[in-house]
Design an enzyme around this catalytic site. Structure first.
Site, PDB file in Angstrom:
ATOM      1  N   CYS A 160      -9.665   1.752   3.016  1.00  4.61           N
ATOM      2  CA  CYS A 160      -9.793   0.314   3.233  1.00  4.61           C
ATOM      3  C   CYS A 160      -8.421  -0.347   3.277  1.00  4.61           C
ATOM      4  O   CYS A 160      -7.817  -0.633   2.240  1.00  4.61           O
ATOM      5  CB  CYS A 160     -10.645  -0.299   2.119  1.00  4.61           C
ATOM      6  SG  CYS A 160     -10.748  -2.085   2.238  1.00  4.61           S
ATOM      7  N   CYS A 163      -8.159  -3.763   1.614  1.00  4.80           N
ATOM      8  CA  CYS A 163      -8.162  -3.739   0.143  1.00  4.80           C
ATOM      9  C   CYS A 163      -6.794  -3.316  -0.377  1.00  4.80           C
ATOM     10  O   CYS A 163      -6.296  -3.848  -1.357  1.00  4.80           O
ATOM     11  CB  CYS A 163      -9.179  -2.736  -0.403  1.00  4.80           C
ATOM     12  SG  CYS A 163     -10.790  -2.780   0.344  1.00  4.80           S
ATOM     13  N   ASP A 164      -6.205  -2.316   0.246  1.00  5.80           N
ATOM     14  CA  ASP A 164      -5.042  -1.650  -0.348  1.00  5.80           C
ATOM     15  C   ASP A 164      -3.734  -1.816   0.426  1.00  5.80           C
ATOM     16  O   ASP A 164      -2.678  -1.399  -0.053  1.00  5.80           O
ATOM     17  CB  ASP A 164      -5.340  -0.142  -0.487  1.00  5.80           C
ATOM     18  CG  ASP A 164      -6.563   0.105  -1.345  1.00  5.80           C
ATOM     19  OD1 ASP A 164      -6.760  -0.662  -2.303  1.00  5.80           O
ATOM     20  OD2 ASP A 164      -7.324   1.049  -1.074  1.00  5.80           O
TER      21      ASP A 164
END
Ligand code: NDP
Length: 337
Positions: A160, A163-164
């Site tokens: 992701c 997300c990261d």
């Protein structure tokens, strides 16, 4: 010819599972239980709530579903300037709550669809009994299956980018895959990272032309055509990847790239495991529905969104089938209760 094959194991349950279920004393009842909180689950909730069915919805591990891990949504009608995935899902949730959906945090960990009411276990410690069940559990990102993906999980390996990606500002990263997701993730990461490699196993993209065009016009993305990943290396965290170029050909060669982040974007697996004993699925695990409806092979159980859609997999189609599931459930309840 019957649409669904014979379900030999309908109602069959392992003794250890029966013991586990017996231990759970926290039991609640609802007319309609919706599992999943992506566009399908929330749309089913909006329709079921407006039909006065007082649905209960469990959000699952990733409230808001896959769209909370995407950046801008530009193809959902009604948002001419686009909207971020998380903002859109927050709107869906508010709309479902406005009409009285009982939204709860929790994960469906087991299911018994052998008789009515259907029993769904939440977080291994609570059972919800439901007259009708709407499954909107979506799909989850796939991994390559390399040992190194587990070894470096959370230490450089991610599925992701939104997300990261933040952790890789100014660094070099790689994205595996050649579909729309891979292109989208690569473009997003290119805005943060110093350099983005795309590891593509064929010599063409699967992605749509518009996404390809954006990738080709992003200067800090380098596409490694016909490359496959052999492994990752690094002392505790990812420091690089070992790739194989033109595998199985006379020109096969090993290539090493220095990267800090390794992002998977190679497709998804439908989240149908806990229903497989009762519901007919295809080989990959997508729940089969009677064409033109959301009805599964178990009367009273409906499936919508990505868990039953291997073809379109779009937010708008998921929402459409969520609406269908609520209407199918409402009509089924009217006829069967
Ligand atoms: P896709 O199935 O479309 O693409 C998967 C990609 O990963 C392909 O390039 C595939 O290669 C590659 N791949 C699969 N397995 C492996 C493996 N073991 N090793 C290396 N590469 C592998 O999945 P997506 O998640 O990209 O997209 C799913 C759906 O969602 C599509 O319909 C897409 O259009 C849609 N989508 C739309 C977006 C948008 O419109 N903005 C954004 C994201 C997704 P190969 O091509 O060789 O099979």
């Amino acid at each position: 010819m019957a649409l669904f094959g014979k379900m030999d194991n309908l109602g069959a349950d392992q003794p250890e599972n029966q013991d586990k279920k017996k231990e759970i004393t926290d039991v609640e009842k609802t007319r309609v239980l919706i599992i999943g909180s992506g566009p399908a689950g929330y749309t089913a909730a909006i329709y079921a709530a407006r039909a006065n069915l007082k649905p209960m919805l469990y959000e699952g591990l990733q409230p808001g579903g896959q769209l909370t891990t995407t950046t801008d949504v530009e193809n959902y009608p009604g948002y001419p300037d686009g909207i971020t995935g998380p903002d859109m899902m927050e709107d869906f949730k508010k709309q479902a709550e406005r009409f009285g959906t009982d939204i709860r945090f929790g994960m469906a960990t087991d299911a018994d669809l052998s008789e009515r009411p259907f029993k769904v276990t939440i977080d291994d410690n609570k059972i919800i009994e439901a007259d009708a069940l709407i499954i909107a559990t979506g799909a989850t990102a796939k991994y390559l299956g390399l040992e190194d993906e587990k070894k470096y999980a959370g230490s450089g390996v991610s599925a992701c980018a939104t997300c990261d990606g933040f952790f890789y500002r100014g660094k070099d990263v790689a994205v595996v895959g050649g579909g729309d997701t891979a292109c989208e993730e690569a473009i997003y990461l290119a805005g943060l990272a110093n350099k983005v490699y795309m590891i593509v196993r064929r010599d063409v993209f699967r992605a749509s032309k518009v996404m390809q065009h954006r990738v080709f016009n992003t200067p800090n993305i380098e596409i490694l055509w016909e490359h496959q990943t052999k492994g990752l290396y690094g002392d505790g965290v990812v420091e690089g990847a070992v790739l194989v170029k033109k595998k199985g050909t006379p020109e096969e060669e090993e290539v090493k790239i220095k990267i800090d982040g390794f992002f998977l974007a190679i497709g998804h697996k439908p989240n149908s495991d806990i229903f497989q004993d009762y519901l007919e699925t295809d080989q990959v695990g997508y729940i089969k529905t009677i064409p033109g409806t959301t009805k599964t092979n178990v009367p009273g159980v409906f499936a919508c969104g990505d868990v039953q859609d291997s073809v379109y997999r779009q937010a708008v189609t998921a929402a459409g089938t969520g609406c269908m599931a609520a209407i199918d459930a409402e009509r089924w309840l009217a006829e069967n209760s």
